[in-house]
Scaffold this motif. Structure first.
Motif, PDB file in Angstrom:
ATOM      1  N   ASP A 140      -8.360   6.323  15.507  1.00 17.48           N
ATOM      2  CA  ASP A 140      -7.778   5.584  14.388  1.00 17.48           C
ATOM      3  C   ASP A 140      -8.643   5.738  13.138  1.00 17.48           C
ATOM      4  N   LEU A 141      -9.951   5.646  13.325  1.00 18.33           N
ATOM      5  CA  LEU A 141     -10.861   5.805  12.187  1.00 18.33           C
ATOM      6  C   LEU A 141     -10.810   7.229  11.655  1.00 18.33           C
ATOM      7  N   LEU A 142     -10.627   8.176  12.558  1.00 13.98           N
ATOM      8  CA  LEU A 142     -10.551   9.576  12.145  1.00 13.98           C
ATOM      9  C   LEU A 142      -9.336   9.839  11.254  1.00 13.98           C
ATOM     10  N   SER A 143      -8.259   9.084  11.479  1.00 16.83           N
ATOM     11  CA  SER A 143      -7.079   9.246  10.615  1.00 16.83           C
ATOM     12  C   SER A 143      -7.395   8.816   9.183  1.00 16.83           C
ATOM     13  N   VAL A 144      -8.264   7.809   9.042  1.00 15.26           N
ATOM     14  CA  VAL A 144      -8.692   7.383   7.703  1.00 15.26           C
ATOM     15  C   VAL A 144      -9.592   8.457   7.083  1.00 15.26           C
ATOM     16  N   LYS A 145     -10.495   9.005   7.894  1.00 12.84           N
ATOM     17  CA  LYS A 145     -11.364  10.072   7.391  1.00 12.84           C
ATOM     18  C   LYS A 145     -10.546  11.277   6.943  1.00 12.84           C
ATOM     19  N   ALA A 146      -9.469  11.555   7.667  1.00 13.36           N
ATOM     20  CA  ALA A 146      -8.610  12.689   7.305  1.00 13.36           C
ATOM     21  C   ALA A 146      -8.047  12.512   5.902  1.00 13.36           C
ATOM     22  N   LEU A 147      -7.627  11.295   5.572  1.00 12.78           N
ATOM     23  CA  LEU A 147      -7.106  11.025   4.235  1.00 12.78           C
ATOM     24  C   LEU A 147      -8.180  11.226   3.171  1.00 12.78           C
ATOM     25  N   LEU A 148      -9.384  10.745   3.457  1.00 13.21           N
ATOM     26  CA  LEU A 148     -10.472  10.864   2.485  1.00 13.21           C
ATOM     27  C   LEU A 148     -10.906  12.316   2.310  1.00 13.21           C
TER      28      LEU A 148
END
Length: 232
Positions: free
Chosen positions: A138-146
């Motif tokens: 889930d956190l990686l999906s946020v990193k993907a956006l950034l």
């Protein structure tokens, strides 16, 4: 009805006469207090919704993965700062629940366009050591956006090798993420490798064909690849 050659047709409709009085519209609903968002005013119904959603999000008897929906709903109804602050407060409590709240906090910051703060929160959550396997994804999906946002800057500067290096680890971890796929496609399109670019755009569309943001990104990517008919 009356009709004559070359004169057209005239139709008259007779309605029964009625007596009706004009009913004035109901008075406007009074507004409540001002919210923390700029230029936003909350009515009493809004304030009650905020109270209920906040109580649900902080209820320890509800599973974190279920109650986190409440803070996103809070943001969707326009209570942006309330939602962001609520998630920040829950993150500050620490522990496993605090790490989950940190992911919520980071997501809300990205949605709100606060990318610098979101990156800081992502780093703090990663360093907490409290993430489960699902939380890491889930956190990686946020990193993907950034990362996708940073890669866009590199693409505009035509630093394509750096752009690909930035996105490759995220792609390896999330090969079916539409945002990641679109970004990889844009890197290829910027390098005039249009066949590869369109393959990534097509795969991104297949992952989430009903997401308007994905559709928009895919169409813009296809235009960048100069294949105007591919998505027509």
């Amino acid at each position: 009805a009356q009709s004559s050659p070359g004169g057209g047709t005239t139709v008259g409709v007779w309605l029964p006469a009625t007596e009706a009085r004009v009913v004035p519209p109901p008075p406007a609903r009074p507004l409540g207090r001002k919210g923390t968002g700029p230029g936003r005013v909350l009515g009493m119904d809004d304030a009650e919704a905020i109270r209920i959603l906040a109580a649900l999000y902080t209820n320890p008897n509800v599973q974190p993965d279920e109650r986190r929906v409440a803070v996103y709903d809070l943001y969707r109804i326009g209570a942006h700062q309330e939602a962001i602050q609520l998630a920040a407060n829950q993150m500050a409590k620490g522990g496993t629940d605090g790490a989950k709240a940190g992911i919520d906090y980071a997501k809300l910051l990205v949605t709100d366009g606060q990318y610098g703060r979101a990156s800081t929160v992502v780093a703090q959550v990663e360093a907490s050591g409290k993430l489960s396997g699902d939380d890491r994804d889930d956190l990686l999906s946020v990193k993907a956006l950034l990362v996708a946002r940073d890669v866009d800057k590199l693409i505009r500067a035509h630093e394509l090798a750096r752009a690909y290096d930035e996105m490759s680890p995220i792609y390896a971890a999330r090969p079916n993420d539409p945002i990641v796929l679109v970004t990889i496609g844009r890197i290829y399109a910027a390098g005039n490798r249009n066949t590869e670019a369109l393959q990534y755009f097509d795969k991104a569309y297949q992952q989430d064909p009903s997401n308007i943001d994905v559709i928009r990104s895919v169409v813009m990517g296809a235009i960048q690849a100069q294949d105007y008919d591919h998505w027509a």
